[in-house]
Design an enzyme around this catalytic site. Structure first.
Site, mmCIF file in Angstrom:
data_model
loop_
_atom_site.group_PDB
_atom_site.id
_atom_site.type_symbol
_atom_site.label_atom_id
_atom_site.label_comp_id
_atom_site.label_asym_id
_atom_site.label_seq_id
_atom_site.Cartn_x
_atom_site.Cartn_y
_atom_site.Cartn_z
ATOM 1 N N HIS A 140 -11.358 7.367 4.645
ATOM 2 C CA HIS A 140 -10.419 8.477 4.842
ATOM 3 C C HIS A 140 -11.123 9.760 4.391
ATOM 4 O O HIS A 140 -11.902 9.732 3.423
ATOM 5 C CB HIS A 140 -9.183 8.321 3.933
ATOM 6 C CG HIS A 140 -8.066 7.510 4.491
ATOM 7 N ND1 HIS A 140 -7.312 6.670 3.708
ATOM 8 C CD2 HIS A 140 -7.528 7.435 5.741
ATOM 9 C CE1 HIS A 140 -6.372 6.103 4.452
ATOM 10 N NE2 HIS A 140 -6.480 6.551 5.694
ATOM 11 N N ASP A 145 0.813 -1.222 0.000
ATOM 12 C CA ASP A 145 0.000 0.000 0.000
ATOM 13 C C ASP A 145 0.846 1.272 0.000
ATOM 14 O O ASP A 145 0.301 2.372 0.110
ATOM 15 C CB ASP A 145 -0.907 0.021 1.247
ATOM 16 C CG ASP A 145 -2.268 -0.635 1.006
ATOM 17 O OD1 ASP A 145 -2.709 -0.699 -0.165
ATOM 18 O OD2 ASP A 145 -2.887 -1.080 1.996
ATOM 19 N N ARG A 165 -10.044 5.838 10.692
ATOM 20 C CA ARG A 165 -8.590 5.703 10.769
ATOM 21 C C ARG A 165 -7.970 6.632 11.829
ATOM 22 O O ARG A 165 -7.614 6.189 12.899
ATOM 23 C CB ARG A 165 -7.959 5.951 9.385
ATOM 24 C CG ARG A 165 -8.372 4.939 8.322
ATOM 25 C CD ARG A 165 -7.795 3.567 8.611
ATOM 26 N NE ARG A 165 -8.190 2.581 7.633
ATOM 27 C CZ ARG A 165 -7.527 2.317 6.504
ATOM 28 N NH1 ARG A 165 -6.443 2.973 6.199
ATOM 29 N NH2 ARG A 165 -7.968 1.374 5.680
ATOM 30 N N CYS A 177 -4.963 9.769 -3.136
ATOM 31 C CA CYS A 177 -4.257 8.819 -2.268
ATOM 32 C C CYS A 177 -2.814 8.609 -2.722
ATOM 33 O O CYS A 177 -1.944 8.304 -1.907
ATOM 34 C CB CYS A 177 -4.959 7.466 -2.267
ATOM 35 S SG CYS A 177 -6.638 7.468 -1.647
ATOM 36 N N ARG A 219 0.519 -1.611 7.571
ATOM 37 C CA ARG A 219 1.101 -0.400 6.973
ATOM 38 C C ARG A 219 2.081 0.311 7.901
ATOM 39 O O ARG A 219 2.695 1.309 7.503
ATOM 40 C CB ARG A 219 -0.022 0.572 6.553
ATOM 41 C CG ARG A 219 -0.919 0.016 5.455
ATOM 42 C CD ARG A 219 -1.737 1.111 4.788
ATOM 43 N NE ARG A 219 -0.903 2.041 4.029
ATOM 44 C CZ ARG A 219 -1.355 3.126 3.409
ATOM 45 N NH1 ARG A 219 -2.637 3.443 3.449
ATOM 46 N NH2 ARG A 219 -0.547 3.925 2.741
HETATM 47 N N1 ARG Z 1 -5.304 0.241 1.032
HETATM 48 C C1 ARG Z 1 -5.009 1.522 1.594
HETATM 49 C C2 ARG Z 1 -5.547 1.609 3.002
HETATM 50 O O1 ARG Z 1 -6.617 1.125 3.232
HETATM 51 C C3 ARG Z 1 -5.564 2.607 0.722
HETATM 52 C C4 ARG Z 1 -5.206 3.971 1.203
HETATM 53 C C5 ARG Z 1 -5.795 5.042 0.358
HETATM 54 N N2 ARG Z 1 -5.275 6.320 0.701
HETATM 55 C C6 ARG Z 1 -5.992 7.416 0.928
HETATM 56 N N3 ARG Z 1 -5.358 8.535 1.086
HETATM 57 N N4 ARG Z 1 -7.283 7.396 1.024
HETATM 58 O O2 ARG Z 1 -4.922 2.130 3.880
#
Ligand code: ARG
Length: 280
Positions: free
Chosen positions: A179, A79, A150, A273, A104
């Site tokens: 997000h 990612d 998040r 992203c 991550r």
């Molecule tokens: N797979 C990543 C996650 O879920 C995607 C992140 C996408 N980034 C964003 N800025 N929305 O963390």
């Protein structure tokens, strides 16, 4: 400068300003785990296609006159292409992310190393879960801050203190838009577009009051990640499937530029992203 629509509107001529972006080549891109509703590890993904689409976005930014820096991708971090999540950079200060999910977490070290090479007045790492520009968007004055899926609400106070700027907390309620940058996009100083249904009623009221002029997205455009867009004040790069939003942008004197990032959308990410803005 391409602006075939701008003079047909009643809006003042929008002005593009050159930006500095940080991106990460998706050479290790894959969907091997699921941390948002878009990710299905059972569905095949193509790193080659992801790479080609990402290259298209990179070329678009360069053609628009932006300076694109690169951070080295790290094996085992599929990612990491989503550079927006690596930090928040405003006024020459960089606050490096702290990721919610263990998959991550190791990305932070790569960003600390990159920012540590110099050029920034302050570099720190967030103490509370903070997914960088995924959840923190700079409007030119205040910083809009997302929570609900998040970033920790305590990270909002931390950002306020670190940058010495007003922070407006917003709560996300639809897991597809986990997000802030999947539900809201800053178009220019104090100008935004967003999908109201992605926010709590209180946050919707707050947005409506602060941004009476905002472009409101329909569900069809939000569902193809149309709000995961990046504006330079005039050109707005956004997923090409968001045709309704592109029309709204044109009416308001912006120049929409479509991008195809469907492969990366399988991980729940698109234009914004992939891009971290570096603000002096
Ligand atoms: N797979 C990543 C996650 O879920 C995607 C992140 C996408 N980034 C964003 N800025 N929305 O963390």
């Amino acid at each position: 400068m391409p602006h075939e629509q701008a003079e047909q509107t009643t809006y003042e001529q929008r002005k593009a300003s050159p930006r500095r972006y940080l991106m990460c080549r998706p050479i290790y891109f894959d969907v091997t785990y699921s941390i948002n509703p878009w990710m299905d590890p059972a569905r095949p993904t193509s790193t080659q296609t992801g790479l080609a689409q990402w290259k298209g976005l990179f070329d678009t930014f360069v053609t628009l006159g932006h300076d694109v820096q690169l951070i080295e991708p790290v094996p085992g971090l599929p990612d990491m292409v989503f550079a927006a999540n690596g930090a928040l950079v405003v006024d020459g200060k960089a606050l490096v992310a702290r990721f919610r999910h263990p998959q991550r977490r190791d990305e932070s070290a790569a960003y600390l190393e990159w920012f540590g090479r110099g050029g920034w007045s302050t570099v720190g790492q967030a103490e509370y879960v903070n997914e960088g520009e995924g959840d923190f968007l700079f409007t030119g004055g205040a910083i809009l801050a997302g929570t609900g899926f998040r970033s920790d609400p305590r990270a909002h106070d931390e950002v306020r203190e670190f940058f010495g700027r007003p922070v407006i907390s917003l709560t996300l309620v639809d897991p597809r838009f986990y997000h802030l940058d999947t539900a809201l996009s800053v178009l220019g100083d104090e100008q935004i577009m967003y999908y109201p249904e992605a926010f709590s009623l209180q946050s919707r009221a707050e947005l409506a009051e602060r941004f009476p002029d905002a472009i409101l997205a329909e569900e069809a455009d939000a569902a193809v990640f149309g709000l995961n867009a990046l504006s330079d004040g005039f050109n707005v790069v956004l997923p090409q499937a968001a045709v309704g939003l592109a029309a709204r942008l044109r009416e308001r004197g912006y120049h929409p530029v479509g991008a195809d990032l469907n492969e990366l959308l399988k991980a729940g990410g698109s234009v914004k992203c992939c891009t971290l803005e570096l603000r002096e």
